[in-house]
Design a protein around this motif. Structure first.
Motif, PDB file in Angstrom:
ATOM      1  N   GLY A   4     -38.045  53.387   2.151  1.00 16.79           N
ATOM      2  CA  GLY A   4     -36.948  53.982   1.407  1.00 16.79           C
ATOM      3  C   GLY A   4     -37.057  55.484   1.500  1.00 16.79           C
ATOM      4  O   GLY A   4     -38.069  56.063   1.092  1.00 16.79           O
ATOM      5  N   TRP A   8     -32.712  59.616  -0.745  1.00 13.22           N
ATOM      6  CA  TRP A   8     -31.648  59.038   0.097  1.00 13.22           C
ATOM      7  C   TRP A   8     -31.198  60.047   1.144  1.00 13.22           C
ATOM      8  O   TRP A   8     -30.018  60.282   1.366  1.00 13.22           O
ATOM      9  CB  TRP A   8     -30.468  58.560  -0.759  1.00 13.22           C
ATOM     10  CG  TRP A   8     -30.875  57.536  -1.758  1.00 13.22           C
ATOM     11  CD1 TRP A   8     -31.132  56.224  -1.516  1.00 13.22           C
ATOM     12  CD2 TRP A   8     -31.102  57.746  -3.147  1.00 13.22           C
ATOM     13  NE1 TRP A   8     -31.508  55.606  -2.669  1.00 13.22           N
ATOM     14  CE2 TRP A   8     -31.507  56.520  -3.699  1.00 13.22           C
ATOM     15  CE3 TRP A   8     -31.028  58.853  -3.987  1.00 13.22           C
ATOM     16  CZ2 TRP A   8     -31.817  56.357  -5.029  1.00 13.22           C
ATOM     17  CZ3 TRP A   8     -31.337  58.697  -5.316  1.00 13.22           C
ATOM     18  CH2 TRP A   8     -31.718  57.456  -5.827  1.00 13.22           C
ATOM     19  N   SER A  27     -34.155  51.156   2.817  1.00 12.37           N
ATOM     20  CA  SER A  27     -33.238  51.483   1.727  1.00 12.37           C
ATOM     21  C   SER A  27     -33.134  53.005   1.663  1.00 12.37           C
ATOM     22  O   SER A  27     -33.644  53.644   0.756  1.00 12.37           O
ATOM     23  CB  SER A  27     -33.744  50.883   0.409  1.00 12.37           C
ATOM     24  OG  SER A  27     -32.762  51.015  -0.599  1.00 12.37           O
ATOM     25  N   ARG A  30     -27.153  55.255  -0.156  1.00 14.10           N
ATOM     26  CA  ARG A  30     -26.410  54.817  -1.339  1.00 14.10           C
ATOM     27  C   ARG A  30     -25.128  54.178  -0.818  1.00 14.10           C
ATOM     28  O   ARG A  30     -24.495  54.720   0.087  1.00 14.10           O
ATOM     29  CB  ARG A  30     -26.052  56.021  -2.217  1.00 14.10           C
ATOM     30  CG  ARG A  30     -27.245  56.790  -2.715  1.00 14.10           C
ATOM     31  CD  ARG A  30     -28.114  55.973  -3.653  1.00 14.10           C
ATOM     32  NE  ARG A  30     -27.436  55.583  -4.856  1.00 14.10           N
ATOM     33  CZ  ARG A  30     -27.420  56.308  -5.970  1.00 14.10           C
ATOM     34  NH1 ARG A  30     -28.073  57.449  -6.030  1.00 14.10           N
ATOM     35  NH2 ARG A  30     -26.754  55.892  -7.025  1.00 14.10           N
ATOM     36  N   THR A  51     -28.970  51.559  -2.314  1.00 16.52           N
ATOM     37  CA  THR A  51     -28.924  51.530  -3.769  1.00 16.52           C
ATOM     38  C   THR A  51     -27.454  51.525  -4.152  1.00 16.52           C
ATOM     39  O   THR A  51     -26.699  52.406  -3.742  1.00 16.52           O
ATOM     40  CB  THR A  51     -29.645  52.763  -4.356  1.00 16.52           C
ATOM     41  OG1 THR A  51     -31.029  52.672  -4.025  1.00 16.52           O
ATOM     42  CG2 THR A  51     -29.489  52.836  -5.860  1.00 16.52           C
ATOM     43  N   THR A  52     -27.042  50.509  -4.902  1.00 15.59           N
ATOM     44  CA  THR A  52     -25.630  50.365  -5.259  1.00 15.59           C
ATOM     45  C   THR A  52     -25.340  50.812  -6.686  1.00 15.59           C
ATOM     46  O   THR A  52     -24.203  51.133  -7.006  1.00 15.59           O
ATOM     47  CB  THR A  52     -25.179  48.897  -5.117  1.00 15.59           C
ATOM     48  OG1 THR A  52     -25.914  48.091  -6.033  1.00 15.59           O
ATOM     49  CG2 THR A  52     -25.358  48.396  -3.700  1.00 15.59           C
ATOM     50  N   THR A  55     -28.508  55.683 -10.923  1.00 17.72           N
ATOM     51  CA  THR A  55     -29.844  55.844 -11.489  1.00 17.72           C
ATOM     52  C   THR A  55     -29.723  56.468 -12.875  1.00 17.72           C
ATOM     53  O   THR A  55     -28.700  57.082 -13.213  1.00 17.72           O
ATOM     54  CB  THR A  55     -30.727  56.729 -10.592  1.00 17.72           C
ATOM     55  OG1 THR A  55     -30.142  58.034 -10.526  1.00 17.72           O
ATOM     56  CG2 THR A  55     -30.869  56.141  -9.194  1.00 17.72           C
ATOM     57  N   VAL A  85     -28.426  46.778  -6.217  1.00 23.69           N
ATOM     58  CA  VAL A  85     -29.756  47.367  -6.023  1.00 23.69           C
ATOM     59  C   VAL A  85     -29.872  48.569  -6.954  1.00 23.69           C
ATOM     60  O   VAL A  85     -29.046  49.479  -6.908  1.00 23.69           O
ATOM     61  CB  VAL A  85     -29.983  47.813  -4.562  1.00 23.69           C
ATOM     62  CG1 VAL A  85     -31.323  48.522  -4.412  1.00 23.69           C
ATOM     63  CG2 VAL A  85     -29.900  46.608  -3.619  1.00 23.69           C
ATOM     64  N   LEU A  86     -30.896  48.554  -7.785  1.00 20.88           N
ATOM     65  CA  LEU A  86     -31.168  49.640  -8.724  1.00 20.88           C
ATOM     66  C   LEU A  86     -32.475  50.309  -8.327  1.00 20.88           C
ATOM     67  O   LEU A  86     -33.466  49.632  -8.060  1.00 20.88           O
ATOM     68  CB  LEU A  86     -31.291  49.092 -10.151  1.00 20.88           C
ATOM     69  CG  LEU A  86     -31.728  50.088 -11.225  1.00 20.88           C
ATOM     70  CD1 LEU A  86     -30.681  51.178 -11.410  1.00 20.88           C
ATOM     71  CD2 LEU A  86     -31.991  49.360 -12.535  1.00 20.88           C
ATOM     72  N   THR A  87     -32.464  51.623  -8.276  1.00 22.22           N
ATOM     73  CA  THR A  87     -33.680  52.397  -8.009  1.00 22.22           C
ATOM     74  C   THR A  87     -34.172  53.000  -9.309  1.00 22.22           C
ATOM     75  O   THR A  87     -33.393  53.625 -10.035  1.00 22.22           O
ATOM     76  CB  THR A  87     -33.391  53.521  -6.995  1.00 22.22           C
ATOM     77  OG1 THR A  87     -33.037  52.925  -5.747  1.00 22.22           O
ATOM     78  CG2 THR A  87     -34.603  54.405  -6.796  1.00 22.22           C
ATOM     79  N   TRP A  88     -35.459  52.798  -9.572  1.00 22.81           N
ATOM     80  CA  TRP A  88     -36.100  53.447 -10.716  1.00 22.81           C
ATOM     81  C   TRP A  88     -37.006  54.534 -10.181  1.00 22.81           C
ATOM     82  O   TRP A  88     -37.649  54.375  -9.142  1.00 22.81           O
ATOM     83  CB  TRP A  88     -36.925  52.448 -11.517  1.00 22.81           C
ATOM     84  CG  TRP A  88     -36.104  51.590 -12.418  1.00 22.81           C
ATOM     85  CD1 TRP A  88     -34.750  51.542 -12.514  1.00 22.81           C
ATOM     86  CD2 TRP A  88     -36.602  50.647 -13.356  1.00 22.81           C
ATOM     87  NE1 TRP A  88     -34.372  50.626 -13.446  1.00 22.81           N
ATOM     88  CE2 TRP A  88     -35.488  50.063 -13.982  1.00 22.81           C
ATOM     89  CE3 TRP A  88     -37.872  50.237 -13.734  1.00 22.81           C
ATOM     90  CZ2 TRP A  88     -35.613  49.097 -14.979  1.00 22.81           C
ATOM     91  CZ3 TRP A  88     -37.988  49.276 -14.713  1.00 22.81           C
ATOM     92  CH2 TRP A  88     -36.868  48.707 -15.332  1.00 22.81           C
TER      93      TRP A  88
END
Length: 176
Positions: A4, A8, A27, A30, A51-52, A55, A85-88
């Motif tokens: 990833g 991004w 990944s 976005r 990532t959809t 954040t 898809v969630l990015t933390w």
């Protein structure tokens, strides 16, 4: 097996490196759905899982939301994405906003939403047939809440979170 891109940010060269490394997926972008990147008119074989979902740091202040409203916002956004898809970020959800992450996980459990590793999503997507996965060139786009542009698949941008303006196409050696 996977990569990833930080922030991004990627280039045509980094997409080619992913190809040479024979990654199962990346990944780096976005967007709204999985895709294969197109570089100079050619489909690259490394599946991108963008990532959809927004954040936490993008939502704070942009939507007028606070940590308590983040879970509800994600619940609404999740319904529009077939492969959410969630990015933390460790600095946010693992630090000062750890309680927000806990509440979000509790909300997922309450709503019987399963959090799955991206590798499982990749297997399910590929099982549906790779010929059905779109190809998209990657370009720059600003996203509200981010300090600079991020890589997005042209035509599959995260519509709700994009600000207006034309995307720049990726060219070899040019950072996005």
């Amino acid at each position: 097996r996977a990569f990833g891109a930080p922030g991004w940010r990627c280039t045509a060269a980094s997409l080619r490196i992913a190809e040479r490394m024979a990654l199962a997926y990346a990944s780096d972008t976005r967007g709204r759905s999985p895709f294969f990147p197109g570089v100079e008119g050619e489909r690259r074989p490394t599946l991108q899982l963008p990532t959809t979902l927004p954040t936490l740091d993008e939502v704070l202040g942009v939507e007028g939301a606070d940590g308590d409203a983040f879970g509800d916002l994600l619940g609404r956004a999740r319904g529009r994405d077939p492969w959410p898809v969630l990015t933390w970020h460790a600095a946010m959800e693992g630090g000062a906003f750890f309680r927000v992450a806990e509440r979000l996980l509790a909300l997922c459990k309450e709503r019987r939403l399963r959090c799955a590793p991206l590798e499982e999503m990749v297997a399910a997507i590929r099982a549906g047939g790779t010929d059905r996965i779109p190809v998209a060139e990657v370009g720059d786009r600003p996203i509200p809440g981010r300090s600079g542009p991020v890589a997005v698949p042209i035509g599959l941008e995260p519509a709700r979170w994009l600000s207006r303006g034309p995307a720049a196409r990726v060219s070899p050696g040019r950072g996005i």
